[in-house]
Design a protein around this motif. Sequence first.
Motif, PDB file in Angstrom:
ATOM      1  N   VAL A  42       0.840  -1.206   0.000  1.00  0.00           N
ATOM      2  CA  VAL A  42       0.000   0.000   0.000  1.00  0.00           C
ATOM      3  C   VAL A  42       0.873   1.254   0.000  1.00  0.00           C
ATOM      4  CG1 VAL A  42      -1.735   1.297   1.292  1.00  0.00           C
ATOM      5  CG2 VAL A  42      -1.913  -1.187   1.118  1.00  0.00           C
ATOM      6  N   GLY A  43       1.951   1.227   0.790  1.00  0.00           N
ATOM      7  CA  GLY A  43       2.846   2.375   0.833  1.00  0.00           C
ATOM      8  C   GLY A  43       3.497   2.649  -0.502  1.00  0.00           C
ATOM      9  N   SER A  44       3.857   1.591  -1.241  1.00  0.00           N
ATOM     10  CA  SER A  44       4.475   1.781  -2.555  1.00  0.00           C
ATOM     11  C   SER A  44       3.497   2.414  -3.544  1.00  0.00           C
ATOM     12  CB  SER A  44       4.979   0.446  -3.098  1.00  0.00           C
ATOM     13  OG  SER A  44       5.953  -0.123  -2.239  1.00  0.00           O
ATOM     14  N   VAL A  45       2.240   1.948  -3.509  1.00  0.00           N
ATOM     15  CA  VAL A  45       1.230   2.504  -4.409  1.00  0.00           C
ATOM     16  C   VAL A  45       0.985   3.978  -4.089  1.00  0.00           C
ATOM     17  CG1 VAL A  45      -1.191   2.373  -5.102  1.00  0.00           C
ATOM     18  CG2 VAL A  45       0.135   0.277  -4.818  1.00  0.00           C
ATOM     19  N   VAL A  46       0.820   4.274  -2.796  1.00  0.00           N
ATOM     20  CA  VAL A  46       0.580   5.662  -2.397  1.00  0.00           C
ATOM     21  C   VAL A  46       1.795   6.534  -2.714  1.00  0.00           C
ATOM     22  CG1 VAL A  46       0.087   7.179  -0.429  1.00  0.00           C
ATOM     23  CG2 VAL A  46      -1.056   4.966  -0.613  1.00  0.00           C
ATOM     24  N   GLU A  47       2.987   5.976  -2.573  1.00  0.00           N
ATOM     25  CA  GLU A  47       4.204   6.736  -2.862  1.00  0.00           C
ATOM     26  C   GLU A  47       4.267   7.130  -4.338  1.00  0.00           C
ATOM     27  OE1 GLU A  47       9.080   6.217  -2.686  1.00  0.00           O
ATOM     28  OE2 GLU A  47       7.766   4.666  -1.858  1.00  0.00           O
ATOM     29  N   VAL A  48       3.900   6.208  -5.231  1.00  0.00           N
ATOM     30  CA  VAL A  48       3.909   6.525  -6.657  1.00  0.00           C
ATOM     31  C   VAL A  48       2.898   7.627  -6.954  1.00  0.00           C
ATOM     32  CG1 VAL A  48       3.412   5.614  -8.965  1.00  0.00           C
ATOM     33  CG2 VAL A  48       4.729   4.247  -7.339  1.00  0.00           C
ATOM     34  N   TYR A  49       1.703   7.536  -6.363  1.00  0.00           N
ATOM     35  CA  TYR A  49       0.696   8.580  -6.588  1.00  0.00           C
ATOM     36  C   TYR A  49       1.149   9.910  -5.989  1.00  0.00           C
ATOM     37  CZ  TYR A  49      -3.563  11.288  -6.094  1.00  0.00           C
ATOM     38  OH  TYR A  49      -4.481  12.299  -6.124  1.00  0.00           O
ATOM     39  N   LEU A  50       1.743   9.856  -4.806  1.00  0.00           N
ATOM     40  CA  LEU A  50       2.217  11.088  -4.174  1.00  0.00           C
ATOM     41  C   LEU A  50       3.301  11.748  -5.013  1.00  0.00           C
ATOM     42  CD1 LEU A  50       2.127  12.967  -1.715  1.00  0.00           C
ATOM     43  CD2 LEU A  50       3.793  11.480  -0.602  1.00  0.00           C
ATOM     44  N   MET A  51       4.149  10.949  -5.629  1.00  0.00           N
ATOM     45  CA  MET A  51       5.182  11.515  -6.505  1.00  0.00           C
ATOM     46  C   MET A  51       4.554  12.208  -7.709  1.00  0.00           C
ATOM     47  SD  MET A  51       8.093   8.527  -6.389  1.00  0.00           S
ATOM     48  CE  MET A  51       9.214   9.426  -7.444  1.00  0.00           C
ATOM     49  N   ALA A  52       3.443  11.674  -8.213  1.00  0.00           N
ATOM     50  CA  ALA A  52       2.741  12.337  -9.316  1.00  0.00           C
ATOM     51  C   ALA A  52       2.202  13.692  -8.881  1.00  0.00           C
ATOM     52  CB  ALA A  52       1.610  11.449  -9.829  1.00  0.00           C
ATOM     53  N   VAL A  53       1.566  13.741  -7.708  1.00  0.00           N
ATOM     54  CA  VAL A  53       1.015  14.996  -7.206  1.00  0.00           C
ATOM     55  C   VAL A  53       2.123  16.022  -6.971  1.00  0.00           C
ATOM     56  CG1 VAL A  53      -0.241  16.067  -5.295  1.00  0.00           C
ATOM     57  CG2 VAL A  53      -0.974  13.853  -6.173  1.00  0.00           C
ATOM     58  N   SER A  98      -8.334  12.957 -13.856  1.00  0.00           N
ATOM     59  CA  SER A  98      -7.252  12.345 -14.645  1.00  0.00           C
ATOM     60  C   SER A  98      -6.165  11.796 -13.733  1.00  0.00           C
ATOM     61  CB  SER A  98      -6.674  13.375 -15.611  1.00  0.00           C
ATOM     62  OG  SER A  98      -5.769  12.779 -16.504  1.00  0.00           O
ATOM     63  N   ARG A  99      -6.573  11.338 -12.559  1.00  0.00           N
ATOM     64  CA  ARG A  99      -5.590  10.872 -11.574  1.00  0.00           C
ATOM     65  C   ARG A  99      -4.933   9.565 -12.004  1.00  0.00           C
ATOM     66  NH1 ARG A  99      -5.919  14.164  -7.247  1.00  0.00           N
ATOM     67  NH2 ARG A  99      -7.884  15.251  -6.899  1.00  0.00           N
ATOM     68  N   TRP A 100      -5.693   8.695 -12.690  1.00  0.00           N
ATOM     69  CA  TRP A 100      -5.102   7.428 -13.121  1.00  0.00           C
ATOM     70  C   TRP A 100      -3.979   7.659 -14.116  1.00  0.00           C
ATOM     71  CZ3 TRP A 100      -4.809   2.921 -11.113  1.00  0.00           C
ATOM     72  CH2 TRP A 100      -5.835   2.418 -10.302  1.00  0.00           C
ATOM     73  N   SER A 101      -4.150   8.630 -14.998  1.00  0.00           N
ATOM     74  CA  SER A 101      -3.081   8.940 -15.961  1.00  0.00           C
ATOM     75  C   SER A 101      -1.835   9.434 -15.237  1.00  0.00           C
ATOM     76  CB  SER A 101      -3.567   9.992 -16.960  1.00  0.00           C
ATOM     77  OG  SER A 101      -4.615   9.490 -17.767  1.00  0.00           O
ATOM     78  N   GLY A 102      -2.032  10.310 -14.245  1.00  0.00           N
ATOM     79  CA  GLY A 102      -0.894  10.778 -13.459  1.00  0.00           C
ATOM     80  C   GLY A 102      -0.208   9.645 -12.726  1.00  0.00           C
ATOM     81  N   PHE A 103      -0.992   8.718 -12.190  1.00  0.00           N
ATOM     82  CA  PHE A 103      -0.414   7.571 -11.488  1.00  0.00           C
ATOM     83  C   PHE A 103       0.397   6.701 -12.449  1.00  0.00           C
ATOM     84  CE2 PHE A 103      -0.745   3.124 -10.182  1.00  0.00           C
ATOM     85  CZ  PHE A 103      -0.199   3.179  -8.912  1.00  0.00           C
TER      86      PHE A 103
END
Length: 333
Positions: A198-209, A238-243
């Motif tokens: 879960v932390g890895s997934v959130v980290e990738v999304y946080l890096m996009a933001v 468009s959050r999935w594209s950013g992720f």
Amino acid sequence: MSERDDLENPNGLTAQSSSSSSSSSSSSFVSTLKILFQSIAILLRHRLHFLSIYALTALPLSLLLFSLAVSVHPIETRVRSLESLARLSPTRFESRQVLKESRSDALSALRLRASYSLPCLALSLAALASSVSSASAAVSGRRPSLPSAAAAVRDRWPRSLVTSICVYASMWTFLSVTGTLRAILAGSPGPRFAVFFVGSVVEVYLMAVLGVALVVSVLEERVGFDAIRVGSAIMEGSRWSGFLLSGVFVLLTGSIWRVLEGSMDGQDWTSLIGMVRWMVGIGRRAWLVLLYGLLVMSSYVVLTVYYCNCRRRNNNVARGLEAESEMAEVENL
């Protein structure tokens, strides 16, 4: 759909939601590919301009980062070895002496990193401002130029600096929390893996933001956590594209550093012959430096194209809502 149809087909809403979610995921994938192809087209269309930015900012930054990694790796390897030796020492006195030597080496590594921090930060801000401003001009149909890129670096580096500090603080806080949780759950493999995943997934999304926030700090009058807030809001819809875009760059960056670390692990850094043998073979690894610098500049271009697409989409949605409200007012009259 009538009420009778709703009663006879209670799963209709579920079917519609599942089909809409699948279409949304497929459209996000297509949108991600479009952003990547548009970014590649911009880089190729203005290749001389971006090659100049690459040679002046991204390539020196990559050289500094790789030089730091090569310089600090033997020290950190020695620190880990001394810490392992301290745990195996038969007496407390010997353990304290080994730990003292380990702390001394750790301070040396910290001082070495500090000496590289300012030039790396300056080159990173220059690469960010010049690449983002040039990519934004290209998306708008204008021809980017080196004087305009230099002006963007001169005028916008304070905003980018403050935002970069806030980005670093946000990422450091998140990694500290997840690292602490994994340490607490060291004896529970299942929950520890769940926290890691879960932390890895959130980290990738946080890096996009956070990446979009850096673009916002260059192109808008936004600074610090306000830029992060605006960057997150822009990604709405468009959050999935950013992720997905963030995941691509995380995968490529991680692969480059794993190759470099793999070439350094197992080397005899205590002998002059071992160090010379590794340095002689550095020519075979020069492509890593070139590739990482290109990846840094390309990531800024891709994030800028993504930002512009999100802005355009949000503006279209806003205009559509305004038109609907005006039509509703006319109908009420």
